[in-house]
Design a protein around this motif. Sequence first.
Motif, short mmCIF file in Angstrom:
data_model
loop_
_atom_site.label_atom_id
_atom_site.label_comp_id
_atom_site.label_asym_id
_atom_site.label_seq_id
_atom_site.Cartn_x
_atom_site.Cartn_y
_atom_site.Cartn_z
N SER A 1 86.06 -33.46 -25.93
CA SER A 1 85.57 -32.26 -25.38
C SER A 1 85.58 -31.14 -26.64
O SER A 1 84.70 -30.47 -26.69
N ALA A 2 86.61 -31.30 -27.39
CA ALA A 2 86.72 -30.34 -28.67
C ALA A 2 85.61 -30.37 -29.59
O ALA A 2 85.06 -29.45 -30.04
N PHE A 3 85.01 -31.75 -29.65
CA PHE A 3 84.03 -31.91 -30.62
C PHE A 3 82.47 -32.03 -29.88
O PHE A 3 81.69 -32.49 -30.51
N THR A 4 82.52 -31.71 -28.80
CA THR A 4 81.15 -31.79 -27.96
C THR A 4 80.77 -30.16 -27.49
O THR A 4 79.77 -29.86 -27.65
N ALA A 5 81.76 -29.74 -26.62
CA ALA A 5 81.61 -28.47 -26.24
C ALA A 5 82.05 -27.23 -27.37
O ALA A 5 83.10 -27.33 -27.59
N PRO A 6 81.03 -26.49 -27.68
CA PRO A 6 81.39 -25.21 -28.74
C PRO A 6 82.31 -24.40 -28.01
O PRO A 6 81.86 -23.42 -26.81
N ASN B 1 81.70 -21.52 -13.01
CA ASN B 1 81.91 -22.79 -12.53
C ASN B 1 80.84 -23.59 -12.61
O ASN B 1 80.30 -24.02 -11.49
N SER B 2 80.63 -24.14 -13.66
CA SER B 2 79.52 -25.15 -13.76
C SER B 2 80.02 -26.32 -14.99
O SER B 2 80.95 -26.23 -15.47
N SER B 3 78.83 -27.00 -15.06
CA SER B 3 79.23 -27.98 -16.21
C SER B 3 77.67 -28.13 -16.87
O SER B 3 76.48 -27.82 -16.30
N TRP B 4 77.79 -28.68 -18.00
CA TRP B 4 76.50 -28.96 -18.83
C TRP B 4 76.25 -30.38 -18.78
O TRP B 4 76.69 -31.33 -18.88
N ALA B 5 74.61 -30.57 -18.26
CA ALA B 5 74.35 -31.85 -17.95
C ALA B 5 73.19 -32.18 -18.83
O ALA B 5 72.11 -32.73 -18.41
N GLY B 6 73.10 -31.90 -20.07
CA GLY B 6 72.00 -32.30 -21.05
C GLY B 6 70.87 -31.36 -20.85
O GLY B 6 70.60 -30.35 -21.49
N ASP B 7 70.00 -31.64 -19.86
CA ASP B 7 68.73 -31.01 -19.75
C ASP B 7 68.91 -30.00 -18.75
O ASP B 7 67.90 -29.12 -18.39
N LEU C 1 88.74 -27.38 -23.40
CA LEU C 1 88.36 -27.31 -21.87
C LEU C 1 88.47 -28.61 -21.54
O LEU C 1 88.08 -29.91 -22.29
N PRO C 2 88.86 -29.12 -20.31
CA PRO C 2 88.89 -30.45 -19.65
C PRO C 2 87.16 -31.00 -19.65
O PRO C 2 86.53 -30.04 -19.24
N PRO C 3 87.03 -32.14 -20.02
CA PRO C 3 85.73 -32.45 -19.93
C PRO C 3 85.13 -32.39 -18.69
O PRO C 3 85.42 -32.53 -17.53
N GLY C 4 83.74 -31.81 -18.85
CA GLY C 4 82.94 -31.73 -17.50
C GLY C 4 83.13 -30.16 -17.07
O GLY C 4 82.24 -29.67 -16.14
N GLU C 5 83.99 -29.38 -17.62
CA GLU C 5 84.20 -27.87 -17.15
C GLU C 5 83.74 -27.09 -18.01
O GLU C 5 83.68 -27.46 -19.51
N SER C 6 83.49 -25.98 -17.76
CA SER C 6 83.06 -24.80 -18.53
C SER C 6 84.02 -23.83 -18.91
O SER C 6 83.65 -22.94 -19.90
N ALA C 7 85.12 -23.76 -18.29
CA ALA C 7 86.15 -22.64 -18.56
C ALA C 7 87.45 -22.99 -18.17
O ALA C 7 87.82 -23.69 -17.11
N ASP D 1 82.84 -22.66 -22.62
CA ASP D 1 81.66 -23.46 -23.13
C ASP D 1 80.47 -22.51 -23.66
O ASP D 1 79.73 -21.95 -22.61
N HIS D 2 80.40 -22.40 -24.85
CA HIS D 2 79.57 -21.42 -25.19
C HIS D 2 77.86 -21.64 -24.88
O HIS D 2 77.04 -20.96 -25.11
N ARG D 3 77.83 -23.03 -24.74
CA ARG D 3 76.39 -23.28 -24.14
C ARG D 3 75.81 -22.85 -22.71
O ARG D 3 74.77 -22.69 -22.69
N ILE D 4 76.95 -22.49 -22.09
CA ILE D 4 76.80 -21.95 -20.68
C ILE D 4 77.15 -20.53 -20.57
O ILE D 4 76.41 -19.78 -20.11
N ILE D 5 78.35 -20.32 -20.83
CA ILE D 5 78.81 -18.83 -20.89
C ILE D 5 78.69 -18.16 -22.16
O ILE D 5 79.28 -18.40 -23.18
N ASP D 6 77.78 -17.04 -22.21
CA ASP D 6 77.89 -16.23 -23.28
C ASP D 6 78.94 -15.24 -23.42
O ASP D 6 79.63 -15.13 -22.45
N GLY D 7 79.12 -14.38 -24.51
CA GLY D 7 80.38 -13.54 -24.62
C GLY D 7 80.18 -12.59 -23.50
O GLY D 7 81.28 -12.08 -23.14
#
Length: 487
Positions: A277-282, A334-340, A419-425, A456-462
């Motif tokens: 998680s640490a090296f996958t999700a920013p 309350n979401s997750s990153w699934a690539g595309d 973050l736990p893997p698969g979670e965004s916050a 996860d900054h890919r999903i949640i911005d500031g």
Amino acid sequence: MSRIKEFNLPDLGEGLTEGEILTWLVKVGDTIELNQPIVEVETAKAAVEIPAKWAGQVQAIFHPEGSTVEVGTPIIAIDTDPGAGPAEQSTTGASTSDLPTPSAASLAAVEVAPTEGAVEPGLIGGPAPGGRTAVLVGYGPRTTAAKRRPRKGAAPAASAPAAAPVQHSPAPVVPAPVRSPSPAVNGNGRSSGPVLAKPPVRKLAKDLGVDLSALTGSGPSGSITREDVQRAAAPAAAEPLTVTSPVSSAASFGADREQRIPVKGVRRLTAENMSRSAFTAPHVTEFLTVDVTRAMKALDRLRGRREWRDVRVSPLLLVAKAVLLAVRRHPMVNSSWAGDEIVVKEYVNLGIAAATERGLIVPNIKDAGRLTLRELADAMTDLVQTAKAGRTSPADMSGGTLTITNVGVFGVDTGTPILPPGESAILAFGAVREQPWVHKGKVKPRLVTTLGLSFDHRIIDGELGSKFLRDVGDFLADPEATLLAWS
């Protein structure tokens, strides 16, 4: 059909392939009932009790406590009709320590029929009673010739004589070496016999380019072990450098006062998940300090109500409720990153990080957003008690969508959780302390806590992260007024 049935370690779900036997709840000779718990097994996620698949009498236990067993491996033998007298294919209650170890020659004489889907069998302890040949635990040699449909134009094969009946043995603890033909004479002039090595060892030897026929095994019955292969593959050690120094080497200093703890189970899974998680999700972490004096007073009033007197009410309950209400206002959290694509969940499986003797686990309350405050309190109490007892199931730790970690119980102000893997916050809830605080224009002692939100900054911005954290803080600052404002 045989009365003696071997019970395999079942599929424990969630992609788990092995488990460690913690405690046997039965012993050889015990009469057991259908679905009676027979063994406690620890997986990478939880300790679970496994029930018996059949009723009957325990004839043999194949693996001792503390051993790691792959899914599908026989762990116990049960006589399903003990009242019918001695079974032909029975196992005795003798301890494996009382049984002699079979020789390599006796192993070489055994032909094991390959069985589709069968796992690697264990090794029995020695010659069977009545002069029968020792066999590998499992299906053993066929008692009759296999019947096959004759191909066109082929002459019918002569019937083969029946083999000796299978004799099972108790509690095998030595892995069965797998034999394969080897050259008559190797390059060193050594005589060739069957090469005894397990499939994983053979694969390791192939990967490292080691000739098994040139090795002398150090395992049971002369079998070749992983260590034998690794020693053969290691380059010759260089001559050590001689260093003249009056001081002991740093590498050896204090070695007798070091403790080495195997990394396995929950600790290994946690390490793998956190590293991934640490090296996958920013990660981004924001902090908010909140005056929770009114929230603590609201909890006191809640505890005083008659219908809540038998309910565990803690500040964490209000934090959980605040998170669930804030998710309704900001569903993207309350979401997750699934690539595309980004998967936004319409349900909240609220994870609560729990420190246990087995390590940190994060069970979750399924669909927590639909629960009333009383139902949420009961669910959290059950979750914590189950975790401390080591009874959390793998299903309870899977499928989480949002997590709270209560570092305040350790007297810590807050943190930057991963973050736990698969979670965004994930929200860190710090200790509630009495501090000087400006309230209505005056400095007064107030109850204050600090929240830390990692996302996860890919999903949640500031902006989204800040609004979500602000809403959680607003609820904790004044729960009753916030509920009225949001309703």
